[in-house]
Design a protein around this motif. Structure first.
Motif, PDB file in Angstrom:
ATOM      1  N   ASP A 349      38.543 -31.857 -42.458  1.00 55.42           N
ATOM      2  CA  ASP A 349      38.889 -30.971 -43.566  1.00 55.42           C
ATOM      3  C   ASP A 349      39.653 -31.628 -44.703  1.00 55.42           C
ATOM      4  OD1 ASP A 349      41.140 -31.375 -42.175  1.00 55.42           O
ATOM      5  OD2 ASP A 349      41.768 -29.276 -42.075  1.00 55.42           O
ATOM      6  N   ASN A 350      39.736 -32.955 -44.704  1.00 53.71           N
ATOM      7  CA  ASN A 350      40.438 -33.636 -45.777  1.00 53.71           C
ATOM      8  C   ASN A 350      39.785 -33.334 -47.127  1.00 53.71           C
ATOM      9  OD1 ASN A 350      42.476 -35.223 -46.699  1.00 53.71           O
ATOM     10  ND2 ASN A 350      41.227 -37.073 -46.723  1.00 53.71           N
ATOM     11  N   GLN A 351      38.459 -33.385 -47.132  1.00 54.12           N
ATOM     12  CA  GLN A 351      37.657 -33.098 -48.316  1.00 54.12           C
ATOM     13  C   GLN A 351      37.986 -31.687 -48.845  1.00 54.12           C
ATOM     14  OE1 GLN A 351      36.103 -35.875 -48.972  1.00 54.12           O
ATOM     15  NE2 GLN A 351      35.222 -34.972 -50.774  1.00 54.12           N
ATOM     16  N   LEU A 352      38.032 -30.732 -47.914  1.00 59.38           N
ATOM     17  CA  LEU A 352      38.322 -29.348 -48.287  1.00 59.38           C
ATOM     18  C   LEU A 352      39.726 -29.235 -48.868  1.00 59.38           C
ATOM     19  CD1 LEU A 352      36.874 -27.264 -45.317  1.00 59.38           C
ATOM     20  CD2 LEU A 352      35.959 -27.449 -47.614  1.00 59.38           C
ATOM     21  N   LYS A 353      40.670 -29.983 -48.284  1.00 58.96           N
ATOM     22  CA  LYS A 353      42.062 -29.924 -48.776  1.00 58.96           C
ATOM     23  C   LYS A 353      42.130 -30.395 -50.222  1.00 58.96           C
ATOM     24  CE  LYS A 353      44.843 -30.228 -44.585  1.00 58.96           C
ATOM     25  NZ  LYS A 353      44.977 -31.186 -43.487  1.00 58.96           N
ATOM     26  N   LEU A 354      41.402 -31.483 -50.513  1.00 60.89           N
ATOM     27  CA  LEU A 354      41.393 -32.013 -51.892  1.00 60.89           C
ATOM     28  C   LEU A 354      40.818 -30.976 -52.845  1.00 60.89           C
ATOM     29  CD1 LEU A 354      40.092 -35.647 -51.254  1.00 60.89           C
ATOM     30  CD2 LEU A 354      42.281 -35.044 -52.280  1.00 60.89           C
ATOM     31  N   MET A 355      39.697 -30.352 -52.415  1.00 59.97           N
ATOM     32  CA  MET A 355      39.058 -29.353 -53.269  1.00 59.97           C
ATOM     33  C   MET A 355      39.978 -28.144 -53.463  1.00 59.97           C
ATOM     34  SD  MET A 355      35.276 -29.872 -51.729  1.00 59.97           S
ATOM     35  CE  MET A 355      34.551 -28.328 -52.051  1.00 59.97           C
ATOM     36  N   ARG A 356      40.624 -27.735 -52.365  1.00 61.39           N
ATOM     37  CA  ARG A 356      41.503 -26.563 -52.444  1.00 61.39           C
ATOM     38  C   ARG A 356      42.644 -26.807 -53.418  1.00 61.39           C
ATOM     39  NH1 ARG A 356      44.327 -22.882 -48.019  1.00 61.39           N
ATOM     40  NH2 ARG A 356      46.434 -22.808 -48.815  1.00 61.39           N
ATOM     41  N   SER A 357      43.233 -27.989 -53.336  1.00 64.74           N
ATOM     42  CA  SER A 357      44.382 -28.252 -54.191  1.00 64.74           C
ATOM     43  C   SER A 357      43.949 -28.303 -55.656  1.00 64.74           C
ATOM     44  CB  SER A 357      45.049 -29.526 -53.692  1.00 64.74           C
ATOM     45  OG  SER A 357      45.332 -30.373 -54.716  1.00 64.74           O
ATOM     46  N   SER A 358      42.783 -28.853 -55.907  1.00 67.00           N
ATOM     47  CA  SER A 358      42.283 -28.927 -57.281  1.00 67.00           C
ATOM     48  C   SER A 358      41.900 -27.523 -57.801  1.00 67.00           C
ATOM     49  CB  SER A 358      41.096 -29.896 -57.285  1.00 67.00           C
ATOM     50  OG  SER A 358      40.228 -29.626 -58.300  1.00 67.00           O
ATOM     51  N   LEU A 359      41.294 -26.709 -56.942  1.00 72.93           N
ATOM     52  CA  LEU A 359      40.918 -25.339 -57.348  1.00 72.93           C
ATOM     53  C   LEU A 359      42.162 -24.496 -57.602  1.00 72.93           C
ATOM     54  CD1 LEU A 359      38.045 -24.709 -54.780  1.00 72.93           C
ATOM     55  CD2 LEU A 359      37.770 -24.775 -57.250  1.00 72.93           C
ATOM     56  N   GLU A 360      43.194 -24.699 -56.776  1.00 71.21           N
ATOM     57  CA  GLU A 360      44.438 -23.939 -56.907  1.00 71.21           C
ATOM     58  C   GLU A 360      45.052 -24.171 -58.294  1.00 71.21           C
ATOM     59  OE1 GLU A 360      48.402 -23.438 -54.151  1.00 71.21           O
ATOM     60  OE2 GLU A 360      47.424 -25.369 -54.198  1.00 71.21           O
ATOM     61  N   LYS A 361      45.098 -25.459 -58.711  1.00 70.49           N
ATOM     62  CA  LYS A 361      45.663 -25.771 -60.032  1.00 70.49           C
ATOM     63  C   LYS A 361      44.830 -25.131 -61.138  1.00 70.49           C
ATOM     64  CE  LYS A 361      47.742 -30.228 -58.838  1.00 70.49           C
ATOM     65  NZ  LYS A 361      46.944 -30.897 -57.816  1.00 70.49           N
ATOM     66  N   LYS A 362      43.512 -25.211 -60.962  1.00 64.69           N
ATOM     67  CA  LYS A 362      42.594 -24.662 -61.967  1.00 64.69           C
ATOM     68  C   LYS A 362      42.808 -23.148 -62.111  1.00 64.69           C
ATOM     69  CE  LYS A 362      38.947 -24.741 -64.694  1.00 64.69           C
ATOM     70  NZ  LYS A 362      39.047 -25.301 -66.040  1.00 64.69           N
ATOM     71  N   ILE A 363      42.882 -22.452 -60.978  1.00 69.50           N
ATOM     72  CA  ILE A 363      43.042 -20.989 -61.018  1.00 69.50           C
ATOM     73  C   ILE A 363      44.381 -20.640 -61.681  1.00 69.50           C
ATOM     74  CG2 ILE A 363      43.314 -18.897 -59.603  1.00 69.50           C
ATOM     75  CD1 ILE A 363      41.479 -20.367 -57.484  1.00 69.50           C
ATOM     76  N   LYS A 364      45.441 -21.352 -61.272  1.00 71.86           N
ATOM     77  CA  LYS A 364      46.769 -21.094 -61.841  1.00 71.86           C
ATOM     78  C   LYS A 364      46.736 -21.260 -63.362  1.00 71.86           C
ATOM     79  CE  LYS A 364      50.776 -21.117 -63.353  1.00 71.86           C
ATOM     80  NZ  LYS A 364      52.004 -21.821 -63.323  1.00 71.86           N
ATOM     81  N   ASN A 365      46.135 -22.368 -63.831  1.00 70.71           N
ATOM     82  CA  ASN A 365      46.094 -22.631 -65.277  1.00 70.71           C
ATOM     83  C   ASN A 365      45.297 -21.570 -66.025  1.00 70.71           C
ATOM     84  OD1 ASN A 365      47.627 -24.851 -64.830  1.00 70.71           O
ATOM     85  ND2 ASN A 365      45.928 -26.301 -64.809  1.00 70.71           N
ATOM     86  N   GLU A 366      44.205 -21.131 -65.403  1.00 69.52           N
ATOM     87  CA  GLU A 366      43.371 -20.101 -66.052  1.00 69.52           C
ATOM     88  C   GLU A 366      44.114 -18.767 -66.129  1.00 69.52           C
ATOM     89  OE1 GLU A 366      40.208 -20.071 -67.340  1.00 69.52           O
ATOM     90  OE2 GLU A 366      39.806 -22.193 -67.042  1.00 69.52           O
ATOM     91  N   LEU A 367      44.845 -18.443 -65.072  1.00 68.90           N
ATOM     92  CA  LEU A 367      45.610 -17.184 -65.093  1.00 68.90           C
ATOM     93  C   LEU A 367      46.692 -17.248 -66.164  1.00 68.90           C
ATOM     94  CD1 LEU A 367      45.987 -16.403 -61.275  1.00 68.90           C
ATOM     95  CD2 LEU A 367      44.667 -15.090 -62.941  1.00 68.90           C
ATOM     96  N   HIS A 368      47.337 -18.412 -66.264  1.00 71.25           N
ATOM     97  CA  HIS A 368      48.390 -18.538 -67.274  1.00 71.25           C
ATOM     98  C   HIS A 368      47.793 -18.474 -68.677  1.00 71.25           C
ATOM     99  CE1 HIS A 368      51.879 -20.164 -69.484  1.00 71.25           C
ATOM    100  NE2 HIS A 368      52.499 -19.388 -68.620  1.00 71.25           N
ATOM    101  N   ALA A 369      46.617 -19.072 -68.839  1.00 77.39           N
ATOM    102  CA  ALA A 369      45.943 -19.015 -70.156  1.00 77.39           C
ATOM    103  C   ALA A 369      45.592 -17.567 -70.499  1.00 77.39           C
ATOM    104  CB  ALA A 369      44.680 -19.879 -70.119  1.00 77.39           C
ATOM    105  N   MET A 370      45.195 -16.788 -69.485  1.00 76.13           N
ATOM    106  CA  MET A 370      44.872 -15.378 -69.723  1.00 76.13           C
ATOM    107  C   MET A 370      46.138 -14.624 -70.134  1.00 76.13           C
ATOM    108  SD  MET A 370      42.792 -12.545 -67.394  1.00 76.13           S
ATOM    109  CE  MET A 370      43.145 -13.234 -65.856  1.00 76.13           C
ATOM    110  N   LEU A 371      47.249 -14.931 -69.498  1.00 79.67           N
ATOM    111  CA  LEU A 371      48.532 -14.289 -69.831  1.00 79.67           C
ATOM    112  C   LEU A 371      48.912 -14.574 -71.286  1.00 79.67           C
ATOM    113  CD1 LEU A 371      51.356 -13.049 -69.217  1.00 79.67           C
ATOM    114  CD2 LEU A 371      52.001 -15.207 -68.205  1.00 79.67           C
ATOM    115  N   VAL A 372      48.716 -15.815 -71.709  1.00 80.42           N
ATOM    116  CA  VAL A 372      49.126 -16.218 -73.056  1.00 80.42           C
ATOM    117  C   VAL A 372      48.151 -15.695 -74.116  1.00 80.42           C
ATOM    118  CG1 VAL A 372      49.486 -18.225 -74.558  1.00 80.42           C
ATOM    119  CG2 VAL A 372      50.322 -18.256 -72.203  1.00 80.42           C
TER     120      VAL A 372
END
Length: 630
Positions: A349-372
């Motif tokens: 699951d190392n591959q999945l962990k890398l993808m998860r961490s990258s997706l998490e940042k992406k989602i966070k940034n998109e939510l913040h962009a929506m807020l702004v």
């Protein structure tokens, strides 16, 4: 030719299908195309190891043929085909899934089994009064014909078929005033349904379509020549065969994304936001994610299952991969297509962990962009899923508070609307040291609390927290941008003037014996009695002792199982400038211990009511009030 009976549970399900439990009948075509695609996949898979199959991936296709005269719609494929036993097994028992068995027996990356042949096939009975399946299996000379008009059963007979593959012939039901089954024989309707549901099936879906073209102009035509047209038929491929997430963003319209989301994730509302992401490197993947526009009905239940659909090079290998999303973003729906992941990789699951961490940042940034950039949409998102984000801050001992802190919103008493913590800090007057909040059930009531009035009278704003998770969330955060959170009903707010402080100290020294007597009368219900000169017109209030659980937390925890004995440590605060305090002092000075005890009980119950807590004995309280009025 003997009629064979369906198994009992199949009969029930088929009956529901025929009498259409689905309002969405059009999915029958998607189901039959998915089955045809599976059959092509199986034959291709077999060709990789068996040269006698004699077919390449480019030879495989699915063909649709409507015939208005005979009211039939035929869906044929040159996939693997079914033997007599398989027809009996797969079509005689509903939900007996041939594809599922095949998938279980052949774990490989070269295969994409979409449907689980079974319930899907029977959706044909929503639109057809008779269904015929003619199939010749790979490696067999004989073909078999399965035929059924519904619950009575089916027949199975030997027949001829030139090529390997399956042909499904539907005789459409007759039209009624409300149901127009003929529309499924119109080529534009078929084209729309294929585009809508099956556009990225990996094999061409073809159909002859009638088209019109201008005839060549005769050489001897005069000036008054009017162009003439002729109709001709042409074999057209209806699907693009390219998944929507693999197409350049510039080529996909918002409506396409919305339509894809609604069909794929069974939602009736458009998504609030579409997130596309392409990442290369250690984890190379394409993601197409959606923030839903409404809360799924089962979202806050145990039944809700988080996860993104995981594809490997366009082939789905997992419908809901929960490891790709943290719990606090469990509302996100979508598809992740990775080049360097396979079924085997799911174990590592190392591959999945890398993808998860990258997706998490992406989602966070998109939510913040929506807020702004789109406050209204963000507030809709917050009403739907804000609770989950707060759980995210509270969970894992506050590990994610830095990631999620700037997404939080609370109701502002001053502005009467939702504000972020950044907006609160930005408007703090000079000299304000803390972020003040009050926790309870209702914003109106919280705004009227004695300490709320005090905070607001100083020109400070107050966050009114009405969800059970709020106080836990803020307590775990402790502070935001170096400003500590202060519950207005816990501990000393430090908002008295120097004069008030001196007067309070003097009153406490002077009335030490009275306070001891009140404490004894209340028999362990409070930790201490003290004066609070900032109570303005209120005679009394309750606060929670510093360091213990607060009164609001007590309420929340008491609703949980095994909550016996959960109790906050309460402090009774009296207003030394109120006439009630004068009456208490007078009763004490006169040695009327009975009256002091009654007053103490009454004030304690009043303080409970103000704090929104239940009083232990409402009848005794009513009698006490009446007794004092007489």
């Amino acid at each position: 030719m003997a009629m064979r009976q369906f198994k009992a549970e199949s009969k029930k399900l088929l009956d529901l299908m025929i009498n259409s439990i689905y309002t969405n009948r059009e999915i029958f075509l998607r189901e039959l195309i998915s089955n045809a695609s599976d059959a092509c996949d199986k034959r291709y898979f077999k060709s990789l190891t068996d040269t006698s199959v004699g077919i390449t991936k480019d030879d495989l296709k699915i063909h649709i043929q409507p015939d208005k005269e005979s009211r039939t719609l035929t869906i044929s494929d040159n996939g693997i085909g079914m033997t007599k036993d398989e027809l009996e097994k797969n079509l005689g028992t509903i939900a007996k899934s041939g594809s599922f068995d095949f998938k279980t027996e052949n774990q490989s990356d070269n295969i994409d089994i979409i449907g689980q042949f079974g319930v899907g096939f029977y959706s044909a009975f929503m639109v057809a009064k008779k269904v015929t399946v003619i199939s010749r299996a790979q490696g067999e000379d004989t073909a078999w014909k399965w035929e059924s008009t519904g619950v009575e059963g089916y027949t199975l007979t030997e027949t001829d078929k030139d090529d390997v593959g399956t042909e499904i012939i539907l005789v459409m039901k007759d039209d009624t005033d409300t149901d127009h089954y003929s529309e499924y024989l119109e080529d534009y309707e078929i084209t729309n349904l294929v585009k809508k549901y099956s556009d990225y099936i990996r094999f061409p879906i073809t159909m002859y379509r009638e088209k019109s073209r201008q005839k060549p102009k005769p050489e001897d035509a005069g000036d008054d020549y009017k162009p003439e047209y002729e109709t001709y038929t042409e074999l057209e491929t209806l699907n693009s065969m390219v998944p929507i997430w693999k197409r350049p963003k510039s080529e996909v319209k918002d409506e396409d994304y919305n339509e894809f989301y609604k069909n794929k994730f069974m939602d009736y509302t458009d998504p609030l936001r579409v997130i596309t992401s392409r990442t290369e490197g250690t984890a190379t993947y394409t993601a197409l994610l959606f923030i839903p526009g409404s809360t799924p009905y089962d979202y806050y239940t145990k039944e809700y299952e988080k996860g993104l659909a995981l594809y490997a090079s366009g082939v789905m290998i997992m419908e809901k991969c929960g490891d790709l999303l943290p719990d606090y973003f469990s509302f996100v729906k979508g598809v992740v297509d990775s080049l360097n992941i396979s079924r085997e990789m799911l174990q590592k699951d190392n591959q999945l962990k890398l993808m998860r961490s990258s997706l998490e940042k992406k989602i966070k940034n998109e939510l913040h962009a929506m807020l702004v950039n789109d406050r209204e949409k963000y507030e809709t998102f917050w009403k739907n899923f804000g609770r989950q984000v707060k759980f995210g801050v509270y969970g894992d001992y506050g590990m994610h508070k830095d990631l999620l802190g700037d997404l939080l919103m609370f109701y502002s008493a001053k502005e009467q609307k939702l504000v972020t913590l950044d907006e609160y800090i930005e408007k703090m007057p000079e000299g304000q040291k803390c972020i003040y909040f009050a926790a309870g059930d209702d914003t109106d009531r919280l705004g009227k609390l004695p300490n709320a009035q005090l905070v607001l009278s100083k020109g400070y704003d107050l966050l009114l927290c009405t969800e059970d998770v709020d106080e836990f969330c803020l307590q775990v955060m402790h502070d935001y941008k170096e400003k500590e959170f202060q519950n207005i009903n816990t501990g000393d707010l430090g908002l008295e003037t120097e004069d008030e402080k001196k007067a309070a100290e003097a009153a406490e020294t002077e009335n030490k014996d009275l306070f001891e007597e009140i404490k004894k009368d209340l028999n362990g219900k409070i930790k201490e009695v003290k004066v609070n000169p900032t109570l303005q017109e209120h005679p009394v209030t309750l606060s929670s002792a510093e360091g213990g659980i607060s009164m609001e937390m007590e309420k929340v925890l008491r609703r949980m199982p095994n909550a016996e004995g959960v109790e906050s440590t309460k402090v009774l605060e009296l207003n030394p400038n109120h006439t009630v305090f004068a009456a208490l002092k007078a009763a004490h000075a006169a040695g009327d211990t009975d009256k002091v005890a009654k007053y103490a009980e009454l004030l304690y119950d009043q303080a409970l009511l103000i704090a929104g807590l239940p009083i232990e004995d409402p009848v005794a309280y009513a009698q006490l009030v009446c007794g004092l009025m007489q």
